[in-house]
Design an enzyme around this catalytic site. Structure first.
Site, PDB file in Angstrom:
ATOM      1  N   GLU B  45       0.853  -1.185   0.000  1.00  0.00           N
ATOM      2  CA  GLU B  45       0.000   0.000   0.000  1.00  0.00           C
ATOM      3  C   GLU B  45       0.884   1.228   0.000  1.00  0.00           C
ATOM      4  O   GLU B  45       1.644   1.455   0.931  1.00  0.00           O
ATOM      5  CB  GLU B  45      -0.878   0.013   1.237  1.00  0.00           C
ATOM      6  CG  GLU B  45      -1.988  -1.002   1.152  1.00  0.00           C
ATOM      7  CD  GLU B  45      -2.517  -1.321   2.522  1.00  0.00           C
ATOM      8  OE1 GLU B  45      -2.589  -0.398   3.352  1.00  0.00           O
ATOM      9  OE2 GLU B  45      -2.827  -2.476   2.760  1.00  0.00           O
ATOM     10  N   ASP B  56      -5.140   8.466  11.118  1.00  0.00           N
ATOM     11  CA  ASP B  56      -3.789   8.001  11.411  1.00  0.00           C
ATOM     12  C   ASP B  56      -3.246   8.504  12.734  1.00  0.00           C
ATOM     13  O   ASP B  56      -3.491   9.637  13.141  1.00  0.00           O
ATOM     14  CB  ASP B  56      -2.836   8.414  10.279  1.00  0.00           C
ATOM     15  CG  ASP B  56      -3.070   7.564   9.047  1.00  0.00           C
ATOM     16  OD1 ASP B  56      -2.947   6.336   9.165  1.00  0.00           O
ATOM     17  OD2 ASP B  56      -3.408   8.125   7.986  1.00  0.00           O
TER      18      ASP B  56
END
Lengths: 395, 256
Positions: B45, B56
């Site tokens: 990814e 995140d």
């Protein structure tokens, strides 16, 4: 179908709004979406909400005819005195509503973001009132420059957590609050401070702030024999005081709407927060709206002397009002705002918040007719801004 | 057949690695991808950095911020990937937030992905309902698989809906957290992994968030087809650079 400038059943104002959120947030936001209208419509909720607004906040706030200011600009200027609310601004209307919402959703922990600290203080206040744990995220830079509000939040029992990521200001405090919510999906309610964020937040916050336009209607009818002013004027950062001012007039196009944004050092100076002019359609904090960004889609840092207007986006309602030209958007510089703040102090004995001073500067930029009724939302008081006024004017 | 679907048919547990394009250095993208493939990683990814990565934790936030400071952009990433398919054959996925893709133009972005040989996209803040109403046909036109996330809080009904819209794998977020936030899996996770496994979904599941060593990798893949490592890999890059990726990968895959 009747044309409306308000939200549709899918959570959009025209093309703006929606809920562009990571799946981790979906259950929280969905729980709120499914329940907020039901809860707000409940009689016991309304009773408690209005009782607190009356006895705790001090509503209705006066609609004051500003005689000397009106004489100076040869028009009829009314000031909606949100500065007289408990905690000093309109922000508390929303936090009262949302704390009652949090209780009914069974939440035991509240988080909030804050820029200048006004929403943080308003949230800490209602959490103290209800005995609910309160965590406020605030950019590290803002913590340094807004020490009195940090102290207030602490006195009120809130924990102030510095946001140290990105630009360390409001945008990043909002990111941190959202991350907290992702990590605490069950027991926590997130009290967003403006008409921003994923649906249903913009609508819910607008409905709580709508008490402002509801009162304006009644008060104007008493004073002028009409519910409708010719103009409604409010400053717009995220846009919650403006949403409250416009709410009951959105679809009445006889009433003209003016939104005042912060031009900072000038719209083209590179140091500005005039989102409608400088922004482009995109996604910020879960909402499709206008926002300031690079051509590559990175969100940029706005600038204004007023921390409350220093947001790179704008609520989707306002993006829609801008796009449809329902509202006229005007950008006022730091200098223009500071002068207007000083002028109101001298002419009316009211020291306004610098955010509000932007709205008051409209009279130097636009001429109104002598018979025009112009209502300005005096959204906050200037106590928190004294240091800024002192430095700017060498007081 | 899309490389992702082909890979999912292999009789093994898959290791997928995430990194932020442009980190630690602007031009590391190709080196990292090639070295990961050489080290035996099954899928990669590539993180398209964003200024405000809501989902995140601190590690990936920092790598994104550095990547942006280094000058990473969508255009530059596509340029770096121009010749990648001459040497790399494992599935490549771009993971990024929606706003940069929206500004690039969703169709232009998808087209470019197909040109350079990207197989799929993970866009955490593009909700499945908006995707299926507005963008599904565009993704399909360019042969791209869109990957959706589920969490322990996702309702069964919604998981079924996501399964019906998906045509690759389901990204199973291990716990209610941002990336890199938790250490180790407890009973809650095991019950959740088991529950999803028992749903018999059409799409295989790959677990992400909270996997950082061979133990957590083994726990996750006991019930799922594979697992994704992001923050732990970025920490490795920060410490040891881009050359010695074999050490990291073999430490994850040992005992498996």
């Amino acid at each position: 179908m009747k044309k409306t400038f308000n939200i549709n059943e899918k959570g959009y104002y025209g093309e703006f709004g929606g809920a562009y959120i990571p799946e981790m947030l979906y259950p929280n936001v969905e729980e709120l979406r499914q329940n907020y209208l039901k809860i707000m419509a409940d009689a016991s909720f309304q009773e408690e909400f209005h009782a607190l607004l009356k006895d705790y906040v001090g509503r209705p706030s006066p609609l004051y005819f500003a005689k000397r200011l009106s004489e100076k600009y040869n028009t009829k200027i009314y000031l909606k005195r949100e500065d007289l609310n408990h905690t000093g601004a309109h922000k508390v209307n929303n936090t009262i509503g949302q704390i009652l919402m949090a209780q009914r959703l069974g939440k035991t922990r509240v988080i909030a973001e804050t820029g200048a600290g006004q929403h943080g203080v308003a949230t800490a206040t209602v959490c103290a009132l209800m005995g609910i744990e309160c965590i406020v995220y605030m950019g590290e830079i803002d913590i340094a420059r807004q020490a009195p509000n940090v102290a207030r939040m602490k006195m009120l029992g809130a924990k102030v957590v510095p946001a140290t990521s990105g630009s360390k200001t409001l945008k990043d405090a909002t990111n941190e609050a959202i991350r907290d919510w992702i990590n605490n999906p069950v027991d926590t309610h997130y009290i967003i401070g403006s008409v921003v964020g994923p649906h249903p937040y913009p609508d819910m916050v607008a409905r709580f702030q709508a008490v402002v336009s509801e009162e304006i209607k009644k008060q104007l009818l008493e004073k002028e024999g009409t519910e409708n002013p010719n103009y409604l004027i409010a400053c717009v950062g995220g846009g919650s005081n403006a949403a409250g001012t416009y709410y009951h007039y959105l679809d009445n196009e006889d009433v003209k709407i003016i939104a005042v944004e912060a031009a900072g050092k000038g719209v083209d100076s590179g140091e500005s927060a005039a989102t409608s002019v400088l922004g482009k359609e995109g996604i910020i904090h879960g909402s499709k709206t206008l926002l300031m960004q690079t051509k590559d889609g990175q969100i940029t840092e706005p600038y204004s002397i007023s921390a409350g207007l220093d947001y790179p986006g704008v609520g989707p309602m306002h993006a829609h009002l801008y796009k449809t030209k329902r509202a006229e958007f005007i950008a006022i510089t730091d200098d223009g705002a500071m002068k207007a703040g000083m002028q109101l102090s001298k002419l009316e004995g009211i020291i306004p918040a610098i955010e509000t001073s932007h709205a008051l500067a409209i009279f130097e930029h636009k001429t109104f007719e002598p018979n025009d009724i112009v209502v300005v939302n005096l959204s906050g008081r200037g106590d928190k801004d004294l240091q800024n006024y002192i430095e700017y004017f060498n007081l | 057949m899309n490389r992702i679907n082909k890979k999912l048919k292999e009789e093994k547990k898959l290791l997928s690695i995430y990194f932020s394009a442009g980190y630690p250095n602007l031009d590391d993208t190709e080196t990292i991808i090639k070295n990961l493939e050489k080290s035996g990683v099954d899928m990669i990814e590539i993180g398209l950095p964003f200024s405000d990565p809501l989902a995140d934790g601190p590690t990936i936030q920092k790598s994104s911020t550095t990547a942006l400071k280094n000058g990473m952009t969508s255009d530059l990433l596509f340029k770096q990937l121009e010749d990648i398919r001459e040497s790399v054959s494992i599935p490549l996925i771009i993971m990024g937030y929606f706003n940069p893709i929206l500004q690039y133009g969703v169709e232009a972005f998808c087209k470019k992905c197909q040109e350079v040989g990207i197989d799929g996209l993970i866009i955490p803040d593009l909700p499945v309902d908006v995707y299926s109403e507005q963008y599904k046909s565009t993704f399909e036109k360019y042969g791209l698989i869109n990957i959706f996330l589920i969490t322990p809080q996702t309702s069964e009904k919604r998981i079924r809906f996501i399964d019906s819209v998906s045509n690759g794998f389901i990204y199973m977020v291990s716990s209610a957290s941002t990336t890199g936030a938790k250490t180790g899996f407890g009973d809650d996770q095991k019950l959740y992994f088991e529950r999803i496994s028992n749903m018999d979904l059409n799409n295989p599941q790959i677990v992400g968030f909270g996997i950082f060593n061979n133990e957590t990798f083994a726990q996750a893949t006991q019930y799922a087809k594979g697992a994704i490592i992001g923050s732990a890999f970025i920490k490795h890059l920060t410490k040891d650079g881009t050359e010695n990726l074999n050490d990291f990968v073999s430490s994850i895959l040992s005992d498996n």
